[in-house]
Design a protein around this motif. Structure first.
Motif, PDB file in Angstrom:
ATOM      1  N   ASP A 149      -8.430 -45.092  64.357  1.00 52.22           N
ATOM      2  CA  ASP A 149      -8.884 -46.453  64.635  1.00 52.22           C
ATOM      3  C   ASP A 149      -7.973 -47.148  65.632  1.00 52.22           C
ATOM      4  N   ARG A 150      -6.675 -46.818  65.572  1.00 54.72           N
ATOM      5  CA  ARG A 150      -5.715 -47.504  66.435  1.00 54.72           C
ATOM      6  C   ARG A 150      -5.711 -46.968  67.855  1.00 54.72           C
ATOM      7  N   TYR A 151      -5.842 -45.664  68.010  1.00 58.26           N
ATOM      8  CA  TYR A 151      -5.632 -45.059  69.315  1.00 58.26           C
ATOM      9  C   TYR A 151      -6.900 -44.476  69.951  1.00 58.26           C
ATOM     10  N   PHE A 152      -7.872 -44.030  69.136  1.00 55.17           N
ATOM     11  CA  PHE A 152      -8.990 -43.295  69.697  1.00 55.17           C
ATOM     12  C   PHE A 152     -10.291 -43.708  69.023  1.00 55.17           C
ATOM     13  N   ALA A 168      -6.267 -31.455  66.501  1.00 52.37           N
ATOM     14  CA  ALA A 168      -7.113 -31.933  67.593  1.00 52.37           C
ATOM     15  C   ALA A 168      -6.661 -33.310  68.057  1.00 52.37           C
ATOM     16  N   LEU A 169      -6.294 -34.162  67.105  1.00 51.23           N
ATOM     17  CA  LEU A 169      -5.820 -35.497  67.459  1.00 51.23           C
ATOM     18  C   LEU A 169      -4.515 -35.430  68.245  1.00 51.23           C
ATOM     19  N   ARG A 170      -3.664 -34.494  67.863  1.00 51.71           N
ATOM     20  CA  ARG A 170      -2.400 -34.347  68.584  1.00 51.71           C
ATOM     21  C   ARG A 170      -2.646 -33.916  70.027  1.00 51.71           C
ATOM     22  N   VAL A 171      -3.605 -33.027  70.249  1.00 48.18           N
ATOM     23  CA  VAL A 171      -3.950 -32.613  71.617  1.00 48.18           C
ATOM     24  C   VAL A 171      -4.416 -33.820  72.427  1.00 48.18           C
ATOM     25  N   VAL A 231      -3.669 -36.967  71.870  1.00 42.81           N
ATOM     26  CA  VAL A 231      -2.518 -37.845  72.078  1.00 42.81           C
ATOM     27  C   VAL A 231      -1.654 -37.331  73.224  1.00 42.81           C
ATOM     28  N   ASP A 232      -1.377 -36.041  73.229  1.00 37.99           N
ATOM     29  CA  ASP A 232      -0.547 -35.468  74.296  1.00 37.99           C
ATOM     30  C   ASP A 232      -1.224 -35.624  75.655  1.00 37.99           C
ATOM     31  N   SER A 270       4.336 -37.344  68.300  1.00 33.94           N
ATOM     32  CA  SER A 270       3.564 -37.480  69.540  1.00 33.94           C
ATOM     33  C   SER A 270       3.045 -38.900  69.710  1.00 33.94           C
ATOM     34  N   LEU A 271       2.583 -39.508  68.615  1.00 33.68           N
ATOM     35  CA  LEU A 271       2.069 -40.874  68.690  1.00 33.68           C
ATOM     36  C   LEU A 271       3.173 -41.858  69.024  1.00 33.68           C
ATOM     37  N   ASN A 272       4.358 -41.668  68.465  1.00 34.74           N
ATOM     38  CA  ASN A 272       5.463 -42.561  68.779  1.00 34.74           C
ATOM     39  C   ASN A 272       5.846 -42.465  70.251  1.00 34.74           C
TER      40      ASN A 272
END
Length: 325
Positions: free
Chosen positions: A73-76, A118-121, A123-124, A172-174
């Protein structure tokens, strides 16, 4: 008489042997029954432990799901999970083998693991894009993101491969958050609400002596008292009179980037104050070496003046109302 006595003795011995045999068999049966009762009790205890384990797993999975939902919700808006990648994460555990109801929980945990990857990909990928935007300004994104870091080393502990993946996702998010904050601090906003360029960066005729002179910023014409805005997040490192600049404000945006706002009629910030992008910091004027009301705006990197125009043009239509002169 002897024969009768012998026969009686034999009968008594036979009866005694039968009774002893029956007692032994009864004792053996009781021992076997006791053993079965112990096994049943142990099995019940194992099931109870497994069920307790399932309850604990459910709590952990629900907590992970809340974290993942909040991150998305915050990033994507949407993250697609590769079904093949999800299948590769499938694995069995002790509780799912012991209790059939736990199989669905294990499957959910595996899906969460695939989703976290998948979310980490994603984010990167977004971090790389943000870093590329920072490089467009001639600034090293790593130097900008790594400034002012430190503190004691506190190793992080994780309980499972899923928790480990979530920990990597948080790292990764930080980094993405720091990178985006760094991008925000770059002075790319407009320094005043109504933008009208009156003098560009570079060599020009000096307005007083007429000879060639270097102009280290951009001049924007406007009305006396018109609001002057910070072009990026930062800290005020100068606020006062500065020779030919007249009333002047300088803001440090980090990584050696400083912006200068000159010829002001008034200053609305104090030395050391933290300011936000778009915050009003002063008023347009004609103090110092100036021919008329305007803002002289500079961007300096490591003390060297650079053309502010590429920074401003990062925002579409910033200079659409400019007039060359």
């Amino acid at each position: 008489m002897v024969s009768i006595a012998a026969l009686a003795l034999f009968g008594w011995l036979a009866f005694t042997l039968v009774m002893v045999g029956l007692q032994v068999k009864g004792a053996s049966d009781r021992i076997a029954l006791d053993q079965r009762e112990v096994q049943v009790a142990e099995s019940a205890a194992r099931v109870d432990r497994y069920r307790d384990s399932v309850d604990a797993q459910i709590a952990r999975v629900e907590q992970r799901q809340q974290i993942l939902d909040a991150l998305v919700d915050r990033y994507f808006e949407n993250v697609e999970v590769d079904p093949e990648a999800e299948a590769e994460t499938a694995a069995s555990d002790e509780s799912s083998e012991a209790i059939p109801e736990a199989a669905g929980l294990a499957a959910l945990e595996n899906r969460q693991l695939a989703f976290a990857r998948a979310l980490r990909v994603a984010v990167d990928r977004r971090t790389v894009e943000t870093a590329a935007q920072i490089r467009r300004f001639g600034i090293d994104p790593n130097a900008l993101a790594n400034q002012g870091m430190g503190g004691p080393l506190i190793p992080a502990s994780v309980r499972s491969h899923v928790d480990d993946e979530l920990a990597e996702l948080e790292v990764s998010l930080n980094r993405l958050a720091v990178m985006e904050l760094s991008l925000r601090s770059i002075p790319s906003a407009t320094p005043t609400s109504r933008v009208s360029l009156s003098s560009p960066f570079g060599l020009r005729r000096d307005p007083f002596g007429g000879g060639r002179a270097m102009h280290n910023g951009l001049d924007f014409r406007g009305a006396h008292g018109q609001g002057i805005l910070a072009t990026g997040d930062g800290r005020v490192v100068f606020a006062g009179r500065k020779g030919g600049y007249g009333n002047c404000i300088e803001i440090d945006h980090g990584s050696g980037v400083v912006t200068r706002y000159a010829h002001l009629s008034g200053i609305d910030v104090r030395l050391g104050q933290q300011v936000d992008r778009g915050q009003r910091i002063g008023r347009m004027g004609s103090t110092g070496r100036s021919t008329a009301t305007h803002l002289h705006y500079e961007v300096r990197i490591n003390g060297r003046a650079v053309n502010p125009r590429p920074f401003l043009e990062a925002n579409r239509n910033v200079l659409e109302n400019e007039s060359a002169g």
